[in-house]
Design an enzyme around this catalytic site. Structure first.
Site, PDB file in Angstrom:
ATOM      1  N   ASP A   1       0.825  -1.237   0.000  1.00  0.00           N
ATOM      2  CA  ASP A   1       0.000   0.000   0.000  1.00  0.00           C
ATOM      3  C   ASP A   1       0.846   1.268   0.000  1.00  0.00           C
ATOM      4  O   ASP A   1       0.605   2.178  -0.792  1.00  0.00           O
ATOM      5  CB  ASP A   1      -1.062  -0.004   1.117  1.00  0.00           C
TER       6      ASP A   1
ATOM      7  N   ASP B   1      -5.590   0.039   5.665  1.00  0.00           N
ATOM      8  CA  ASP B   1      -6.410  -0.309   6.824  1.00  0.00           C
ATOM      9  C   ASP B   1      -7.676   0.549   6.895  1.00  0.00           C
ATOM     10  O   ASP B   1      -8.790   0.044   7.056  1.00  0.00           O
ATOM     11  CB  ASP B   1      -5.615  -0.144   8.125  1.00  0.00           C
TER      12      ASP B   1
ATOM     13  N   SER C   1     -12.838   3.556  27.921  1.00  0.00           N
ATOM     14  CA  SER C   1     -12.904   2.376  27.056  1.00  0.00           C
ATOM     15  C   SER C   1     -13.082   1.148  27.932  1.00  0.00           C
ATOM     16  O   SER C   1     -12.563   1.090  29.050  1.00  0.00           O
ATOM     17  CB  SER C   1     -11.601   2.263  26.262  1.00  0.00           C
TER      18      SER C   1
ATOM     19  N   GLU D   1      -2.893   9.117  11.425  1.00  0.00           N
ATOM     20  CA  GLU D   1      -1.939   8.044  11.766  1.00  0.00           C
ATOM     21  C   GLU D   1      -0.510   8.470  11.398  1.00  0.00           C
ATOM     22  O   GLU D   1       0.430   8.264  12.168  1.00  0.00           O
ATOM     23  CB  GLU D   1      -2.346   6.778  11.013  1.00  0.00           C
TER      24      GLU D   1
ATOM     25  N   TYR E   1       8.850  -1.502  10.615  1.00  0.00           N
ATOM     26  CA  TYR E   1       7.928  -1.084   9.551  1.00  0.00           C
ATOM     27  C   TYR E   1       8.501   0.154   8.847  1.00  0.00           C
ATOM     28  O   TYR E   1       8.627   0.185   7.624  1.00  0.00           O
ATOM     29  CB  TYR E   1       6.561  -0.776  10.165  1.00  0.00           C
TER      30      TYR E   1
HETATM   31  C1  GLA Z   1       0.090  -2.431   8.431  1.00  0.00           C
HETATM   32  C2  GLA Z   1      -0.152  -1.036   7.882  1.00  0.00           C
HETATM   33  C3  GLA Z   1      -0.784  -1.101   6.484  1.00  0.00           C
HETATM   34  C4  GLA Z   1       0.017  -2.016   5.568  1.00  0.00           C
HETATM   35  C5  GLA Z   1       0.300  -3.364   6.249  1.00  0.00           C
HETATM   36  C6  GLA Z   1       1.232  -4.224   5.438  1.00  0.00           C
HETATM   37  O1  GLA Z   1      -1.124  -3.068   8.652  1.00  0.00           O
HETATM   38  O2  GLA Z   1      -0.976  -0.301   8.753  1.00  0.00           O
HETATM   39  O3  GLA Z   1      -0.876   0.211   5.955  1.00  0.00           O
HETATM   40  O4  GLA Z   1       1.209  -1.400   5.148  1.00  0.00           O
HETATM   41  O5  GLA Z   1       0.878  -3.183   7.530  1.00  0.00           O
HETATM   42  O6  GLA Z   1       0.640  -4.609   4.241  1.00  0.00           O
END
Ligand code: GLA
Length: 392
Positions: free
Chosen positions: A38, A174, A69, A162, A224
């Site tokens: 993405d 997401d 919550s 985010e 990440y």
């Molecule tokens: C996480 C991120 C998404 C995407 C996935 C990997 O879920 O939030 O945006 O990059 O990892 O596909």
């Protein structure tokens, strides 16, 4: 989820039973294929789940935000007149980031009493954060009657929040999957142009099973962001020879011609994953359209292999869970889903093999890793909504 019980908790916290809160829901998501594509402007194929986040919300006469919550101990009272500032390590940053997005649009924001309640398995990589962001954005747009905001605007606001407020360089998958979810459909999305198509995803004779490694996703965010940077390096190496801004624009065959220009072997492997995964998404959509579930499963297996060997985002727990799943007769495909480094796998399992799958994969995974896996049968569900009839 018992809505009456949530209402009881809400009134216990905030009193004034005469003013009933509105109730909203946004789902979580699971990605079927198209992982780490993405943020590279590539293709993804996620779907929304039956699990999600409920939000009970009621306007206040002042400008305070009161947040609680059922999933976290901490409760917060936030004074909006001091602006929106990220709080160290707190769950309220997800709703707060959305408030700051609305404030940036000069929407006048009153105070609110809020109770969140999620039934998405914790830290499982099924997008509980996007679910909170989207339920908040959807509720504010609806309660404040900001009719100019379409679902795609809310999705973009959640992504900006985010990226800028939370500080994770995630892509748009997401929020998009949560916002555009539709029962019995996967969402085929081009993350560069945001063109999308809902593809019927009805598994007759099979179940979609999500298996949770129950491994904490430590260091996941820094790894990440490291992958995001490696992909940028790959683009920088390719761009002088072939004018692209994103790996998602590079075709599979083109990559094989140009790959030598990426001198760093590791960076070349990262690019190989993204570009081959992009092609797998296209093939997966074609196989769904032909109702060829076996080919779809084979693509899922190939996706995992590439995430393990080229992208290196799996780890012993995810690899063990996938290997044990693939061994079961009746499993057509299995792969990690989401960011990786722990979290969940997704598998397509023939109906008559489901019990054996849960038993044997659970036992073998426990024997090899010492951890208990959890299993959920996924139901592909709709996007955000207001719950009017609260007998749910
Ligand atoms: C996480 C991120 C998404 C995407 C996935 C990997 O879920 O939030 O945006 O990059 O990892 O596909």
């Amino acid at each position: 989820m018992n809505i009456q019980e949530l209402k009881r908790i809400f009134f216990n916290l905030y009193g004034n039973q005469d003013q009933v809160p509105h109730i909203y829901f946004a789902p979580g998501r699971v990605n079927l294929i198209g992982e780490h594509t993405d943020y590279n402007g590539g293709f993804v194929l996620p779907c929304a789940l039956q699990f999600g986040t409920y939000l009970l919300i009621r306007k206040r006469d002042d400008h305070f935000l009161k947040l609680a919550s059922t999933n976290f101990e901490e409760k917060f009272e936030y004074d909006q007149s001091k602006g929106y500032v990220k709080q160290a390590g707190q769950w309220i940053n997800y709703p707060l980031g959305i408030f700051s997005q609305f404030a940036d649009l000069n929407v006048v924001l009153p105070g609110f009493d809020m109770l969140f309640s999620g039934d998405i398995p914790n830290s499982a990589g099924l997008s509980s954060s996007a679910s909170i962001e989207m339920v908040m954005a959807y509720a504010l747009a609806s309660l404040l009657n900001v009719t100019s905001l379409q679902m795609t605007d809310l999705i973009n606001m959640a992504k900006r929040s985010e990226n800028e407020f939370i500080g994770l360089n995630c892509g748009i998958m997401d929020m998009f999957a949560v916002g555009m979810g539709s029962a019995d459909h996967a969402i085929f999305l081009n993350c560069l142009t945001l063109e999308y198509k809902r593809i019927p995803f009805i598994l007759s004779g099979y179940k979609l099973i999500i298996s949770n490694t129950n491994k904490r996703r430590g260091l996941a965010d820094s790894k990440y962001n490291e992958r995001v940077n490696e992909c940028r390096e790959a683009v920088d190496a390719i761009a002088p020879h072939f004018p692209v801004k994103h790996l998602g624009e590079v075709g599979f065959m083109q990559f094989y011609k140009f790959q030598e220009v990426i001198k760093d072997e590791k960076v070349r492997r990262r690019a190989r994953h993204v570009i081959s995964e992009n092609q797998r998404v296209l093939n997966a959509v074609a196989s769904l359209q032909k109702n060829d579930i076996l080919q779809f499963g084979a693509l899922m297996n190939a996706s995992h292999e590439s995430l393990r060997d080229n992208y290196e985002v799996t780890g012993i727990e995810l690899d063990t869970l996938v290997e044990e799943s693939q061994k079961i007769n009746g499993v057509v495909g299995s792969r990690m889903t989401g960011a990786g480094f722990g979290g969940c796998t997704v598998s397509i399992v023939r109906d008559d093999a489901v019990d054996k799958f849960i038993r044997e994969v659970g036992d073998n995974y426990k024997r090899k890793t010492g951890l208990d896996a959890s299993f959920y049968i996924a139901e592909v569900s709709d996007g955000p909504k207001e719950i009017i009839n609260d007998t749910l």
